[in-house]
Design an enzyme around this catalytic site. Structure first.
Site, PDB file in Angstrom:
ATOM      1  N   MET A  88       0.837  -1.200   0.000  1.00 57.41           N
ATOM      2  CA  MET A  88       0.000   0.000   0.000  1.00 57.41           C
ATOM      3  C   MET A  88       0.871   1.250   0.000  1.00 57.41           C
ATOM      4  O   MET A  88       0.873   2.052   0.931  1.00 57.41           O
ATOM      5  CB  MET A  88      -0.947  -0.022   1.208  1.00 57.41           C
ATOM      6  CG  MET A  88      -1.988   1.089   1.233  1.00 57.41           C
ATOM      7  SD  MET A  88      -3.032   1.171  -0.226  1.00 57.41           S
ATOM      8  CE  MET A  88      -4.184  -0.169   0.079  1.00 57.41           C
ATOM      9  N   GLY A  89       1.633   1.411  -1.094  1.00 58.98           N
ATOM     10  CA  GLY A  89       2.373   2.648  -1.310  1.00 58.98           C
ATOM     11  C   GLY A  89       1.531   3.607  -2.131  1.00 58.98           C
ATOM     12  O   GLY A  89       0.298   3.522  -2.152  1.00 58.98           O
ATOM     13  N   ARG A  90       2.199   4.517  -2.838  1.00 54.55           N
ATOM     14  CA  ARG A  90       1.466   5.508  -3.642  1.00 54.55           C
ATOM     15  C   ARG A  90       0.571   4.835  -4.676  1.00 54.55           C
ATOM     16  O   ARG A  90      -0.588   5.206  -4.859  1.00 54.55           O
ATOM     17  CB  ARG A  90       2.459   6.436  -4.356  1.00 54.55           C
ATOM     18  CG  ARG A  90       3.220   7.393  -3.458  1.00 54.55           C
ATOM     19  CD  ARG A  90       3.952   8.401  -4.331  1.00 54.55           C
ATOM     20  NE  ARG A  90       4.801   9.307  -3.558  1.00 54.55           N
ATOM     21  CZ  ARG A  90       6.117   9.197  -3.477  1.00 54.55           C
ATOM     22  NH1 ARG A  90       6.732   8.209  -4.101  1.00 54.55           N
ATOM     23  NH2 ARG A  90       6.818  10.070  -2.778  1.00 54.55           N
ATOM     24  N   ILE A  91       1.135   3.844  -5.388  1.00 56.73           N
ATOM     25  CA  ILE A  91       0.360   3.193  -6.444  1.00 56.73           C
ATOM     26  C   ILE A  91      -0.758   2.360  -5.836  1.00 56.73           C
ATOM     27  O   ILE A  91      -1.882   2.332  -6.352  1.00 56.73           O
ATOM     28  CB  ILE A  91       1.271   2.339  -7.343  1.00 56.73           C
ATOM     29  CG1 ILE A  91       2.319   3.218  -8.011  1.00 56.73           C
ATOM     30  CG2 ILE A  91       0.452   1.596  -8.392  1.00 56.73           C
ATOM     31  CD1 ILE A  91       3.389   2.456  -8.773  1.00 56.73           C
ATOM     32  N   THR A 124       1.756  -5.885 -11.434  1.00 54.66           N
ATOM     33  CA  THR A 124       2.343  -4.771 -12.168  1.00 54.66           C
ATOM     34  C   THR A 124       3.535  -4.206 -11.400  1.00 54.66           C
ATOM     35  O   THR A 124       3.938  -3.058 -11.619  1.00 54.66           O
ATOM     36  CB  THR A 124       1.307  -3.662 -12.424  1.00 54.66           C
ATOM     37  OG1 THR A 124       0.704  -3.272 -11.174  1.00 54.66           O
ATOM     38  CG2 THR A 124       0.221  -4.124 -13.372  1.00 54.66           C
ATOM     39  N   ARG A 164       6.983  -6.255  -9.933  1.00 57.35           N
ATOM     40  CA  ARG A 164       8.180  -6.873 -10.492  1.00 57.35           C
ATOM     41  C   ARG A 164       7.941  -8.373 -10.622  1.00 57.35           C
ATOM     42  O   ARG A 164       7.265  -8.980  -9.780  1.00 57.35           O
ATOM     43  CB  ARG A 164       9.403  -6.623  -9.604  1.00 57.35           C
ATOM     44  CG  ARG A 164       9.919  -5.202  -9.620  1.00 57.35           C
ATOM     45  CD  ARG A 164      10.561  -4.840 -10.941  1.00 57.35           C
ATOM     46  NE  ARG A 164      11.084  -3.477 -10.942  1.00 57.35           N
ATOM     47  CZ  ARG A 164      10.410  -2.409 -11.316  1.00 57.35           C
ATOM     48  NH1 ARG A 164       9.149  -2.551 -11.724  1.00 57.35           N
ATOM     49  NH2 ARG A 164      10.967  -1.218 -11.305  1.00 57.35           N
ATOM     50  N   GLU A 173      13.042 -10.325 -18.504  1.00 61.10           N
ATOM     51  CA  GLU A 173      12.448  -9.454 -19.504  1.00 61.10           C
ATOM     52  C   GLU A 173      13.485  -9.059 -20.551  1.00 61.10           C
ATOM     53  O   GLU A 173      14.616  -8.748 -20.190  1.00 61.10           O
ATOM     54  CB  GLU A 173      11.857  -8.199 -18.841  1.00 61.10           C
ATOM     55  CG  GLU A 173      10.705  -8.527 -17.904  1.00 61.10           C
ATOM     56  CD  GLU A 173      10.068  -7.296 -17.271  1.00 61.10           C
ATOM     57  OE1 GLU A 173      10.568  -6.167 -17.489  1.00 61.10           O
ATOM     58  OE2 GLU A 173       9.066  -7.457 -16.562  1.00 61.10           O
ATOM     59  N   HIS A 189       5.531  -4.938 -19.952  1.00 60.07           N
ATOM     60  CA  HIS A 189       6.002  -3.963 -18.953  1.00 60.07           C
ATOM     61  C   HIS A 189       5.694  -2.528 -19.392  1.00 60.07           C
ATOM     62  O   HIS A 189       6.581  -1.702 -19.571  1.00 60.07           O
ATOM     63  CB  HIS A 189       7.511  -4.130 -18.712  1.00 60.07           C
ATOM     64  CG  HIS A 189       7.947  -3.592 -17.368  1.00 60.07           C
ATOM     65  ND1 HIS A 189       8.981  -4.125 -16.667  1.00 60.07           N
ATOM     66  CD2 HIS A 189       7.481  -2.569 -16.610  1.00 60.07           C
ATOM     67  CE1 HIS A 189       9.153  -3.470 -15.533  1.00 60.07           C
ATOM     68  NE2 HIS A 189       8.245  -2.517 -15.477  1.00 60.07           N
TER      69      HIS A 189
END
Length: 324
Positions: free
Chosen positions: A155-158, A236, A238, A267, A286
């Site tokens: 639960m960070g900014r994104i 979304t 890593r 990747e 990505h």
């Protein structure tokens, strides 16, 4: 004499011109092919600054070749491609581009959730291949998003931005984070849950946590078996956060219903990767931050970080203040 800089991928002309005002710039001109390791090794021996992407591995052996390097400006929020400890030991600044891609990545995360839940890619191919003969009651049925339970890991900014979007779909939002977020709980109405509880009760699980040694393979066979058979996993963040072999087996066996993946452990992902053979996987290359406005802002911030460091200033987005 201007400091020397190497840029590891072709950038918009306005960004290069900005850097050239202060620096002598060399740039890898290819847009689709990462800079070869031998070229990077050759360049890093001479330059004062490096402007790089997540596609470049900046490890100890590479840094050992750097004679004059003062700053590594990474055009990304994450910096797991850089051995920050080794850079710090050598008094080399490391910077990133936080904050700028929050809303764009949240948009893509929710778009991927919707596309997976409603089988949009599969349905589009079904139509294009001439398989659509008539309307049928149970044809290409998916999972409801409105009113479902969303579990957010990280639960960070994104994570908070995704939670705001989920509220528009009247979703119940659970979250798991290293530390509880009382302000987010109050302002967004989200509820904290430990990881097993979140996995057991969520209809959709979104992975948005940073990639660290602690989060590597955070979601493996044990965790996937806790999820509902109707659940959808969205990643979304890593690729290495999810054990890809365990995910493949869970999807193939029907232990979970589907997955939407914008990231992979390796990747670009090989086209024969097992996960790409499954119809219940929506896979993207990505593109979480891939809007023109956001990518330009990222490049601009990375350029500013680079210039500040080479002018003897402390960059705005310094990852390793321990160098001081």
């Amino acid at each position: 004499m201007k400091p020397k800089v190497f840029v590891t991928r072709k950038l918009p002309i306005e960004i290069i011109e900005k850097i050239k005002e202060v620096c002598d710039v060399s740039m890898w001109e290819e847009e689709e092919i990462p800079v070869p390791r031998n070229v990077l090794e050759s360049q890093i021996q001479e330059v004062d600054g490096l402007f790089c992407l997540l596609t470049e591995t900046i490890d100890k052996s590479l840094l050992d070749k750097a004679k004059n390097l003062k700053i590594i400006s990474n055009m990304a929020v994450g910096y797991n491609n850089i051995d920050v400890e080794a850079a710090t030991q050598r008094k080399i600044m490391v910077t990133n581009t936080p904050g700028v891609l929050t809303e764009t990545t949240a948009d893509l995360t929710f778009a991927l959730l919707l596309a997976t839940a409603r089988r949009l890619i599969e349905a589009s191919e079904y139509l294009r291949q001439g398989k659509w003969k008539t309307w049928s009651p149970m044809q290409l049925i998916g999972q409801d998003v409105f009113g479902a339970t969303l579990g957010i890991i990280g639960m960070g900014r994104i994570g908070e931005a995704v939670a705001r979007r989920a509220k528009g779909f009247d979703m119940k939002v659970l979250y798991y984070n290293r530390n509880r977020k009382p302000k987010a709980e109050q302002s967004l109405g989200v509820e904290y849950a430990d990881l097993p509880e979140l996995l057991q009760t969520s209809d959709f699980v979104c992975i948005l946590t940073p990639y660290t040694p602690e989060t590597r393979n955070l979601i493996g066979e044990k965790e996937l078996k806790l999820m509902k058979k109707t659940a959808v996993l969205i990643n979304t963040a890593r690729g290495g956060i999810v054990d890809e072999e365990a995910l493949f087996q869970a999807l193939k066996k029907g232990e979970i219903w589907g997955a939407g993946l914008d990231v992979f452990e390796k990747e670009p992902v090989p086209v024969d990767h097992p996960l790409l053979t499954l119809p219940n996987v929506v896979a993207l290359p990505h593109i979480g931050s891939a809007s023109k406005k956001t990518r330009l802002r990222m490049a601009n911030i990375a350029a500013e970080n680079l210039i500040q460091g080479l002018q003897g200033k402390t960059p705005n987005n310094l990852v390793n203040p321990g160098i001081y």
